[in-house]
Design an enzyme around this catalytic site. Structure first.
Site, short mmCIF file in Angstrom:
data_model
loop_
_atom_site.label_atom_id
_atom_site.label_comp_id
_atom_site.label_asym_id
_atom_site.label_seq_id
_atom_site.Cartn_x
_atom_site.Cartn_y
_atom_site.Cartn_z
N GLY A 309 0.82 -1.21 0.00
CA GLY A 309 0.00 0.00 0.00
C GLY A 309 0.85 1.25 0.00
N GLY A 311 -0.31 4.34 0.07
CA GLY A 311 -1.14 5.47 0.48
C GLY A 311 -0.31 6.35 1.41
CG PHE A 312 -2.02 9.86 3.13
CD1 PHE A 312 -1.40 11.04 2.79
CD2 PHE A 312 -3.31 9.64 2.69
CE1 PHE A 312 -2.05 11.99 2.02
CE2 PHE A 312 -3.97 10.58 1.93
CZ PHE A 312 -3.34 11.75 1.59
N GLY A 313 0.14 6.16 4.63
CA GLY A 313 0.94 5.42 5.60
C GLY A 313 2.13 4.74 4.96
CB VAL A 377 -1.06 -7.93 -1.67
CG1 VAL A 377 -1.00 -8.96 -0.54
CG2 VAL A 377 0.33 -7.38 -1.96
CD GLU A 468 -14.33 18.05 2.42
OE1 GLU A 468 -13.60 18.61 3.25
OE2 GLU A 468 -14.02 17.00 1.84
CG ASP A 597 -8.06 4.86 6.47
OD1 ASP A 597 -7.69 5.56 7.44
OD2 ASP A 597 -8.65 5.32 5.47
CB ALA A 613 -4.35 12.01 5.40
#
Ligand SMILES: Cc1cc2nc3c(=O)[nH]c(=O)nc-3n(C[C@H](O)[C@H](O)[C@H](O)COP(=O)(O)OP(=O)(O)OC[C@H]3O[C@@H](n4cnc5c(N)ncnc54)[C@H](O)[C@@H]3O)c2cc1C
Length: 719
Positions: A309, A311-313, A377, A468, A597, A613
């Site tokens: 992953g 993403g942010f992490g 994966v 939003e 997440d 995030a």
């Protein structure tokens, strides 16, 4: 799995420090260099161009000047005037555009020399020559037509195209260091002469204007510049000194600009290879390979960290391990990192997908110990310590699971086709397609009821994403398409936000929820609280027993973690999140971490760390520090502590809410803050610039940047 002794750990720390400094300098040059190049090109170009235009506007005066003011001994006045104006005019345009810039700069430099020696010796002319010489030897820089066309030209069928490109490359390699050396020596000679008392004017040295730079401290800096020791710092200080002196009006603007540009060039691009700095760098690089961005060790045999992953992490974890002696493999099923917080703007045509996504490979271009695999994966073999990616297996020493979450329909997956959520780029473009198609269908509708159904937009979920989305749809309808339809008024569109709980933005303080309600009402959004969605189908939504006919229903209500817990057969909560310990390790494994997440970790207040995030980024950085400590044989860091930095949600133009605990904001101040923070958090300079530009554009024009209906046949899948 510790690979380093304490002695080598110290060396790594030093290497890391130097590597970090070198990286900062390189990044500085990468960002500032092209800007400086453009600034120099444009300021020189406009000077010559304006001079040409003035002469063309008064040709008799131009001839008079060539005849009496600065006659060139070896040319007749008419030829001299035509040639001079021609070079100034064409050279100015070409240098500004960066087209054939080397040749144009050479011609302008020659003209400047003629002016200096045949007409009037001025320091400013010498700076023009030095700066034009820089363009001639190095080319126009990245923001130029030359650079844009170069790859195509090199491969083109034009005779000698490839040969010329190669020759120019070689020439640049040799000529740039010579130019840098000459520039430094020339500055040194000028300041030296002035310091030695030979104040006056010289045709080849900028002596008269060197006087303010000949103060004792400045002379030390210039000496450092000449030998190329601490060049960037010395040049930056001298450039700042020139600015101060110019403000105190001790220099004419032209010469001050010349000195400033010369010092700025050396501060940004460095002294070149013929300098003490370069020798020191070569020596340091031999001892600390990190200085060149390489790992301190050969990668073979190093512990293998597999991160699933990007993403942010995942990205935070991988980048934090850049200078740790590990091999990193980052696996993602997308080839890009996505900035999900701005997905709703893609969905509402304010931004393009490319503005908020960046290829993962490009993020790690300079990180030698990171490799990227594009693949999905499907499982983890914890016995063999392998990750299953398609029909491939990737062995790991440490495994980091950062696979995020997907939207959840709370067991009502049959609603998914009628109410898409926002998680991936494909979701956003699909939502955009549905929203824009709805307006088109309403325009084409023959009866009022059908028109109303198409012009009703219903958003399920009153969290930040729902708010939003609803606000952005209302803004698009009210202001984004004015005057473009003939049979409908898009501003009449009905936007409904449905929230199951008693108030929207339930994680924000009540006062901010109330202000959000008011801001949404001002935009014409109907907010239905305490309203449960009971059914969604092709005709609309059943909300607490009431049917709302709508052709565009959007889901912003719930998330479910990725199946990482299932891959490990580990404990998960109701939302599928993998339960992890205080060190973000999955219980029962000493080398498998989960974060962001997809993980359920406890915050300092005992409750779960939120799916945000910053939480994923902090988790990624923390796991990197645990792995690093283990690899270097150091003490484990303190347990993970999530620091909540605040919550933000935007509603529309100049309307947002922000909660930082100690301070709560709403309205324009929160909106500006929201914008600044989101641009700051975006990955990649290009994305930041393009998002800023798009926002600026739509702020001024009220139009969306990307109002395209894409995704195949316009009506495909549309109900
Ligand atoms: C519409 C929306 C708006 C949001 N707004 C905000 C906001 O304003 N502020 C805020 O702080 N947070 C916001 N969030 C939440 C925030 O985006 C997430 O908390 C954050 O992205 C979590 O980071 P992560 O690294 O855990 O997972 P993600 O960023 O989701 O990254 C997971 C990565 O794993 C990859 N992946 C998943 N499964 C596999 C697999 N099987 N194989 C290979 N790769 C896989 C995915 O492709 C993805 O790249 C928003 C989220 C959404 C969806």
């Amino acid at each position: 799995m510790s690979v380093a002794t304490t002695a080598s750990a110290g060396r790594i720390a030093w290497g890391e420090l130097l590597g970090g400094a070198a990286q900062t300098v390189r990044s500085g040059e990468r960002v500032l260099g092209p800007l400086l190049d453009v600034l120099i090109r444009w300021s020189l170009a406009q000077m010559f161009f304006v001079s040409a235009v003035l002469k063309l506007a008064d040709w008799d005066r131009a001839l008079d000047l060539a005849r009496y003011e600065y006659p060139v001994t070896w040319l007749d006045p008419v030829t001299a005037a035509c040639l001079g104006v021609g070079v100034e005019f064409a050279g100015g345009i070409l240098v500004a555009a960066g087209l054939g810039a080397r040749v144009a700069a050479l011609a302008l430099a020659a003209l400047s020399l003629v002016i200096q020696f045949e007409y009037q010796a001025l320091d400013a002319h010498l700076f023009w020559v030095a700066l034009l010489g820089w363009i001639a030897v190095r080319g126009a820089g990245p923001f130029s037509l030359d650079r844009m066309l170069a790859p195509g030209l090199a491969q083109s069928a034009l005779p000698f195209a490839r040969f010329t490109t190669k020759v120019l490359e070689r020439f640049t390699k040799v000529a740039v260091p010579i130019h840098q050396l000459l520039l430094r020596s020339w500055i040194g000679l000028a300041v030296g002469c002035v310091a030695a008392g030979e104040l006056g004017s010289s045709a080849v040295l900028p002596m008269s204007s060197a006087a303010p730079i000949a103060a004792p401290f400045a002379i030390v800096l210039v000496a450092a510049l000449v030998i190329g020791l601490g060049t960037r710092v010395a040049a930056a200080l001298l450039a700042a000194g020139v600015l101060t002196t110019a403000v105190a009006s001790e220099m004419t603007t032209g010469t001050a600009a010349g000195w400033f540009a010369a010092f700025a060039l050396l501060a940004v691009h460095g002294p070149g290879p013929i300098a003490v700095d370069a020798m020191l760098l070569r020596w340091l690089t031999r001892r600390f390979p990190q200085v060149e961005g390489k790992p301190a060790f050969a990668l073979d045999g190093l512990p293998h960290v597999v991160i699933v992953g990007a993403g942010f992490g995942g990205i935070a974890c991988a980048t934090r391990l850049a200078r740790t002696p590990v091999r990193i493999t980052l696996i993602d099923r997308q080839n890009y990192h996505l900035f999900q917080p701005l997905l709703y703007q893609v969905a509402t045509a304010a931004l393009s997908p490319g503005d908020i996504a960046i290829p993962i490979r490009s993020v790690f271009r300079e990180q030698f110990n990171a490799r990227v695999i594009f693949g999905e994966v499907s499982g983890v073999d914890t016995q063999q310590r392998e990750v299953v990616v398609g029909d491939q297996r990737v062995a790991y020493d440490y495994l980091v699971l950062a696979t995020g979450a997907a939207h959840s329909y709370f067991g009502r997956d049959e609603w998914a086709p009628f109410a898409p959520g926002l998680k991936r780029v494909e979701d956003a473009t699909e939502v955009r397609r549905r929203i824009l198609t709805a307006f088109e269908r309403a325009e084409a509708a023959e009866d009022e009821a059908t028109r109303d159904e198409h012009l009703t937009f219903l958003v399920v979920g009153g969290g930040p994403t729902g708010v939003e989305l609803a606000g952005a749809i209302a803004e698009l309808a009210r202001f984004g398409m004015t005057g473009e339809f003939r049979r409908i008024d898009p501003a009449r569109a009905r936007v409904v936000l449905v929230q199951a709980g008693p108030r929207i933005l339930p994680t924000f303080p009540e006062v901010l929820s109330a202000r959000t309600n008011a801001a949404l009402a001002k935009l014409g959004v109907e907010v239905l609280t305490d309203s449960r969605v009971e059914r969604i189908d092709a005709t609309g939504v059943m909300v607490s027993g009431r049917c709302i006919a709508s052709r565009t229903v959007l889901w912003a209500a719930g998330v479910v973690a990725s199946p990482a817990a299932r891959w490990l057969g580990a404990k998960q909560d109701a939302a599928g999140r993998l339960e992890v310990g205080a060190d973000l390790l999955v219980p029962g494994f000493d080398n498998v971490f989960a974060l962001g997440d997809t993980a359920l970790s406890k915050g300092s207040h005992g409750g779960p760390v939120p799916g945000l995030a910053p939480a994923a980024k902090q988790g990624g950085a923390y796991v990197a520090s645990v792995i690093r400590a283990r690899v270097l044989g150091k003490r484990a860091p303190q347990p993970f502590r999530y620091r909540h930095l605040g919550s933000l949600a935007t509603i529309g133009r100049k309307a947002a809410v922000a909660d930082f605990g100690f301070v709560r904001l709403s309205g324009a101040a929160a909106w500006w803050l929201w914008g600044a923070i989101h641009v700051g958090f975006l990955v990649g300079v290009r994305n930041r610039v393009s998002v800023l530009f798009d926002w600026f554009w739509s702020y001024l024009t009220f139009t969306g940047a990307t109002r395209l209906i894409t995704g195949g046949e316009a009506a495909k899948g549309y109900r």
